[in-house]
Every structure is written in C-alpha cells, then in structure tokens.
Design an enzyme around this catalytic site. Sequence first.
Site, PDB file in Angstrom:
ATOM      1  N   SER A 250       0.805  -1.225   0.000  1.00  0.00           N
ATOM      2  CA  SER A 250       0.000   0.000   0.000  1.00  0.00           C
ATOM      3  C   SER A 250       0.838   1.276   0.000  1.00  0.00           C
ATOM      4  O   SER A 250       1.911   1.357   0.597  1.00  0.00           O
ATOM      5  CB  SER A 250      -0.920   0.007   1.215  1.00  0.00           C
ATOM      6  N   ARG A 285       2.112   8.418  -8.168  1.00  0.00           N
ATOM      7  CA  ARG A 285       2.455   7.041  -8.539  1.00  0.00           C
ATOM      8  C   ARG A 285       3.334   6.900  -9.779  1.00  0.00           C
ATOM      9  O   ARG A 285       4.327   6.186  -9.765  1.00  0.00           O
ATOM     10  CB  ARG A 285       1.178   6.256  -8.834  1.00  0.00           C
TER      11      ARG A 285
END
Lengths: 578, 248
Positions: A250, A285
Amino acid sequence: MAQPKVIVVGGGLAGLMATIKIAETGTPVELFSVVPVRRSHSVCAQGGINASVNTKGEGDSPAQHFYETVLGGDFLANQELPKRMCEAAPSIIYMFDRMGVPFSRTPEGNIDFRRFGGTLFHRTAFAGSTTGQQLLYALDEQVRRYEAEGLVKKYEGWEFLSGVMDDDKTCRGITAINLVTMETRVFPADAVIIATGGCGSVFGRSTNSMICTGSAASSLYQQGAVYANGEFIQIHPTSIPADDKFRLMSEACRGEGGRVWVPRDGKPWYFLEEMYPKYGNLVPRDVASRAIHKVVHDMGLGVDGEPVVYLDLSQLDSKKVTQKLGGIVEIYEKFVGDDPRKVPMRIFPGMHYSMGGMWIDDNHMTNIPGLFAAGEVDYQYHGANRLGANSLLSCVFGGMVSGPEAVKYAKGLSRHTTDMPQEIYDRELKRQKEYNSRVLKMDGKENAHVLHKELGDIMTKNVTIERHNDRLKETDTKILELMERWNNIGVEDESSWANGELVFVREFYNMLQLARVIVVGALARDESRGAHYKPAFPDRNDKDWLKTTKATYTANGPKLDYEPVNIKYHEPKLRNYA
Amino acid sequence: MSKVIRLKVKRRDNPNQAPFWEEFEIPYRPRMNVISVLMEIQRNPKNAKGETVRPVHWESSCLEEVCGSCTMVINGKARQACSALIDHLEQPVTVEPMSKFPIIRDLQVDRSAMFNTLKKVKAWIPLDGSHNLGPGPKMSPELANERYEFSKCMTCGCCCEACPQFKLDGPFMGAFSFGQVHYFNEHPTGKMQEDQRLDAVMDIGGLVDCGNAQNCVAACPKGIPLANAIAELGWDTTKRAFKKLFDE
Ligand SMILES: Cc1cc2nc3c(=O)[nH]c(=O)nc-3n(C[C@H](O)[C@H](O)[C@H](O)COP(=O)(O)OP(=O)(O)OC[C@H]3O[C@@H](n4cnc5c(N)ncnc54)[C@H](O)[C@@H]3O)c2cc1C
Ligand code: SF4
Ligand code: SF4
Ligand code: FES
C-alpha cells in the site's frame, strides 16, 4: 419462441453480475470458469469500490466522480459508459449492502467511505481490507441461489478455448475444455459474454492472479474480435517482487513517512527526496515508478544488482508503525518473513491492470455480433489510466449492462442457435481437438515455462513504465522469436487426465499474440498519455493521438486502426495534480 | 556445494494410481515459498535422481492467501502453499494433497463438496432482486466488524482436513459451514431464513456430530472465530429443537 441460450465465460465480479441479471429475466445461463467462481481474481482487491454517496456531506456527486474518472484516464475514455457508471454507482453500493456485504460502518450505522487516489472526496466504500473478496462472495452467493433453483448451470474447471462463428461471422457458441477429464466440447448459445478478467501473465509476474492469462481475449482476437487500447497498462509503484508474483504494497507506507532508497557508494541514496525536493517520497504514482525504473534499469543501482529498491519504515517509531500500518506490515511479514519495523522492505513497481481490452460498443457488444465483453477484459471506462477503486465498479456495472443486452439481442434474433447447421459446431470442435493433439505430440527442446519467463522479463523491462521505440522494436522481435521457439516446445506430459501442461502451452501461445498487440500499439503511439510514457515524446498530443487504438489480427501481426474518442461531456484539459 | 531445497512430493497421476513419493532438489534462493519451488520444477522437471519427470500438478491462483486454491498438506499441516515460506520450513519439505477430499492428481483435490454444503445451508441473503431498492438495513459498527470476521472464509478446507469428524465422502458438513450459517443468521435480512439454515445444520452430518474438539479453530489460516459460531449455533439449534417439539 424457445428460451434464448446465453453463456457467460468468467465468474469474477463482471461475469457473476451479468449472470444474476440474466437469471433475473428467467433466462437460463451457462457459466464457465477455470476456477470455482468463488476463487476468481476479484477476490484480491483490497482497497474498495467508488460511489459518490456523499455520506460525509462534502458535496460529492456522480457528476464529480464522472469528471474525475475522465480526467484520471487522461481523456482517452469514451464518455458515455463512464457517465452512466458513475450515476449507477450509489445504487450498486446499496445492492451490495442488501446482499449482506460487511461494509465498514459509521457510528450511525451507515456505510463508511474513505479517500483514494485521484479525488479529494471520501468516495470509496470498503469492507475491512478485503473488499473484493466480500463483493465477489456476495455475487457468488446470489448465483448459488439461482444454481440451486436450476436457472444457472456452472461449468467450473472448464477453460474457454474459442468462439463458434457461423458463416456470417456471428457468434453462436463456444468450445471449452474440462481441466480434469480433458474433454473438449462445443456449447451452442445465442449470445456469449466474455468476462475473463485481465492479462497479467503476459508480463510474467504481476499483481494479478495466476489465472489472469488474457488467453480467452487473445483467442477471440485471433478469431476476428478487435482489441482496443492494448498499450495502456497500469503499473503500481510499490509491490513486493518475489519469484512467483508481485504482491501489492500500500501507498500508505509512504504516507506515514516511509523513505525510498538504494545503496550508492556504500551509503543510502534517498533518490526521490533528491530528485523531487518538494514532494520527496510522496510524488504521484507514475512519477515514483519512473524514478525507480531509472535508478534500477538506467543507472544499475538496484539492491544487490536486482530490480529492487528499499522502502524503509525502520527509522520510524515502531509502535507508531504497528498502530497505523499494522495490517500492511503483517502482509510483508507473512510473505517475505522480515519485520519492516527492523529491516527496510524490498519493493519494485509491478504490472497491475490492463486499461485496454476487447473493443465493445455502448451496449457492451464486440465487433462480432452475439459476442459481448465485460470487466477488466473490456476496454471502456478507464481510458489511459484507471483511478483506484474504479475497477470493481466498472466490472459490476459492465455486468449489469451486458447481461440484459445479451438477453435482448438473443431474443431479437431471427435465427437461433437451434436453427444453425450442425456443421458450424462440428468444424470448430474438430479444429480445437486437432490443436490439442498437435500440442500433446510436441516433443521439441524448449520448455514452455522457461519461454514464458523470457516473455515476462522482456515485457516487464521494456513495456511497463518507460517506453522507447527502439526497445519496443527489440521486444517485438523477441516475441516473434519466442513464437518460432514455441513450435519447438517439448510437452513433458502426454496424459489425458488433468494435463496442465497442454493447457499452459495453448495459453502461452495466446499470451504471445496479446503481447504483440500491446507492444505494436505502444510503438505506434508517439505521445505520453496516462500510463503510457515515452521520454522521447513526453507530452500528451491531442491533435494526433486523442483516439482509440483498434488492433485487428492478421497473419502478419496486428493491424492498427484508430477511431475518435467520444468527448461529448467534457473537453480535454491538462491533467495536473500538482 | 551450493545450497539446495529438498522437497518431497506425494504424487499420483490419477485417482486410480497408488500414490508414491518423489524427491526434488532445487537450487536455493532466499525468500522462496512452496509455490515458487513448484514453479521451478516446471521450468526444470527433473527429480533428485536427475530423471526427467512430469511437472508436479497443483492448484493456485491469487498467491496472496485469499482465494483458498493452493491448500495442501505441508510438513504434516494443511495450509496455503503460497504463504508457506521455505526459509521457515524444516527440510526436506514434504507436500501432499489433503486427504479428506477426493484426489484429482498430484496435489490437486476436488472440494466441490464444500460448495454443495453452502447450497444446503442456504448461505445467501434472499434478495428480492438486484434492482435499486435503496440501502440495506443500518448496522452498528460492532455487528459489521463481528460479521466481517466470518466473511473472510475462503473455503480452503483446512478446517475440514484437521477435523476428526470430517471424513472423505462422509456426511459431516465441516466447521466452515457453521461459520457461514452464523454469518448469515447475524444479518438482519438473513435472519429471516434463520430457521431453514438451523434445520440444515440439525440434519445428518450437522452440528450434533461435532465433537467440539476445536481442531478446526487452530487450523483456520484466517483466524475465523469458529468456536463462537459452534457455541452460538449449539444454543440456537437447541432452542429450535424445543420450538419444533412444541409446535408439533
Ligand atoms: C492486488 C490487486 C488489488 C486490486 N484492488 C482493487 C481495488 O481495491 N479496487 C478496485 O476497484 N480494483 C482493484 N483491483 C482491480 C480489480 O480487482 C480487477 O480489475 C477486477 O477484479 C477484475 O474483475 P473481472 O470480473 O473482470 O475478472 P476476474 O475477477 O479476474 O475474473 C475472471 C474470471 O474469468 C475466468 N476465466 C479467465 N479465463 C478463462 C477462460 N479461458 N475460460 C474460462 N474462464 C476463464 C476466471 O476463472 C474468473 O472466474 C485490484 C487488482 C489487483 C491485482
Ligand atoms: S469442533 Fe472439532 S469436530 Fe467440530 S468441526 Fe471443529 S474440528 Fe470438527
Ligand atoms: S473456516 Fe477457515 S479453515 Fe475453514 S474453510 Fe474457511 S478459511 Fe478455511
Ligand atoms: S493461491 Fe490463493 S490462497 Fe494460495
């Protein structure tokens, strides 16, 4: 009129939802899946499912959700279906609620929502850390109820091999193989829905399940179904690489102060902090993935010479880590065996999701009449990049649309499968049986699993985070070489009982075909958009590339065509999260 | 000599063949699990004697210990191969198929009995339809959390393998089904079918056959509170039995 016959291939969220919708109309369904449907890949999703219910009174709305979905996809998604999906999302959550999904709750007893990437709103419903599992089980249970009533017939442990096409190129059924008895059979139908999920195996190791081979989609592509936007593959920046797969780690780790580094000249080099002093470890990301890629592949600084960097929580207060990241730390301990409170975690970006897939229209029908597709295997909804927690939603919504559309189509047919000449079924069955015999006789020198690893390695290296045209060409050449070598595979198992090797050799061929679609599509697209990033063409180019890639199979490789994107609700704008 | 992993697999090509043990030696790499060792055998299918053999057959999918597929008996204990780390296992590592389910081939067994049991106990909420009828019943966070614990059952079969009452082709339903009955009976809508589910677990192979040895509790990889389910169901079925007695 006789009852129409509908087949659903795939029992993940999309396939099960379609099955329920069809059964609710009183139409019988035959449901095919390689694994018992309760073990489908949807079980892996942890994070949650999006719906703008506005429980927190933040002023969130389906319109806002829709806009962010289109923006997140860098404007490559056709806008009709995503709009309808976002509008239906709240009622989808309510349906799951009525089915008994143990969603996390607010003190008042309402469904709780949390924040996810690409939005400022609390829009993600979740059931602990196993949302996908709970949603899948809820649908599986409803389907089991219809199965007990006799309306659904399950073929679990059967693998789809091909579609049956009549002389007008209309889909009239499927062929499938029983993975235990190895019986290959033909199943006539008036409409077929393909819901076979993603194609992680094309990249060797990914965050996907082992059964996400893309084989069914590839087989249909080779039979004339168009494959769209194949080049758009989402990479998750932090996953745990292992010999068998990449397991998701995560983003919360970086959120809580985790630092990313590699050893350089005997000292830790916190490269994200140095390259991006403003955001440091918390860059978005795609930026994080690209930086890691550069440090490892271009600078050769991976830990122990491997494609690995450190994500370090060990400098943080270990009590705080347990308190805030307990569940996540546990996953790492379980699968790696080390304690992240004491040693840095070994992570690397991993292939995660395919935005591309089988081309479908706004009714979820492919270019082949009678053949529908839904779920990760279709290409609609996410454009060039998928927002977190939007996939479970699109799978369920796709099932809700494709199921009734397939029934409507089947009922409207002037000639049903029962009116078809037996010949069309016999010839497809014969073709498949001959293929099986041929594979069983293969006695060459190559090992199919070794070839698969070679495919995965080069796809992961050249076709994930950064794409360069010369390396893409080199990859395509390598795939062609692997296709040659495929002919020289030796199958070490000639038995006619639970022969996994036979099935794998066939799947692997389909992976090679799909890999070409991905690579050739990426090679052609000289721009950067969403997950597709070419350093030589760093900007989005709407003038030349605001269009959908459509790949059609030919004996000489994929033929690419393009069609305009439906942008009727939102004009493209720059995607900027700064 | 470089380090090797020694693996002994109990094999058979089909249900009619007698099982035999085959040993493999695989070059050691850190952080491998049982699945990655089996994959290595696929790439180089040679046994410890150097003979080329058929690659080992097994079932797996998620590789994250959440789908339940890859359950097998590893060093004597039923567990998931994907989360069985070689570095934590004594060698030679022995792997064999579960013994309480019909064998298919090598490490793969047929667990369809478990899915049939879920049918029998009506492990679902009786929905009027999937169309929009608004939200479900409100629920306290406490109840939601309690139900959540039971929702994680992945039909893996570890509880069945460990249970003295659960036998190959026998009628005993297995602890997981008690967990599922409890899970659905706890839900306000599911409760409307409570009696039917209780009747199912009061049938042959049901709760009365449970010796309460609680092997299942220790065996469950997901830590599902099966003991609670068994205790509460014991109480509920007793009440139900009395009610039936007086209704007749
Ligand atoms: C680790 C991980 C975490 C994720 N977390 C989230 C999240 O939090 N939120 C979110 O929205 N999305 C998430 N995703 C994405 C999401 O889980 C998937 O996109 C989604 O579950 C796909 O569902 P599906 O119904 O299309 O297919 P799947 O669930 O993949 O099901 C495919 C079905 O097809 C069957 N099948 C495949 N091939 C054949 C064949 N040849 N013949 C017969 N049957 C076949 C399989 O047996 C299976 O039943 C995550 C993905 C991963 C990998
Ligand atoms: S308590 Fe004992 S007998 Fe009962 S289900 Fe569990 S292991 Fe089996
Ligand atoms: S109760 Fe536990 S051991 Fe039994 S099937 Fe479910 S997860 Fe597996
Ligand atoms: S492969 Fe799913 S539990 Fe191991």
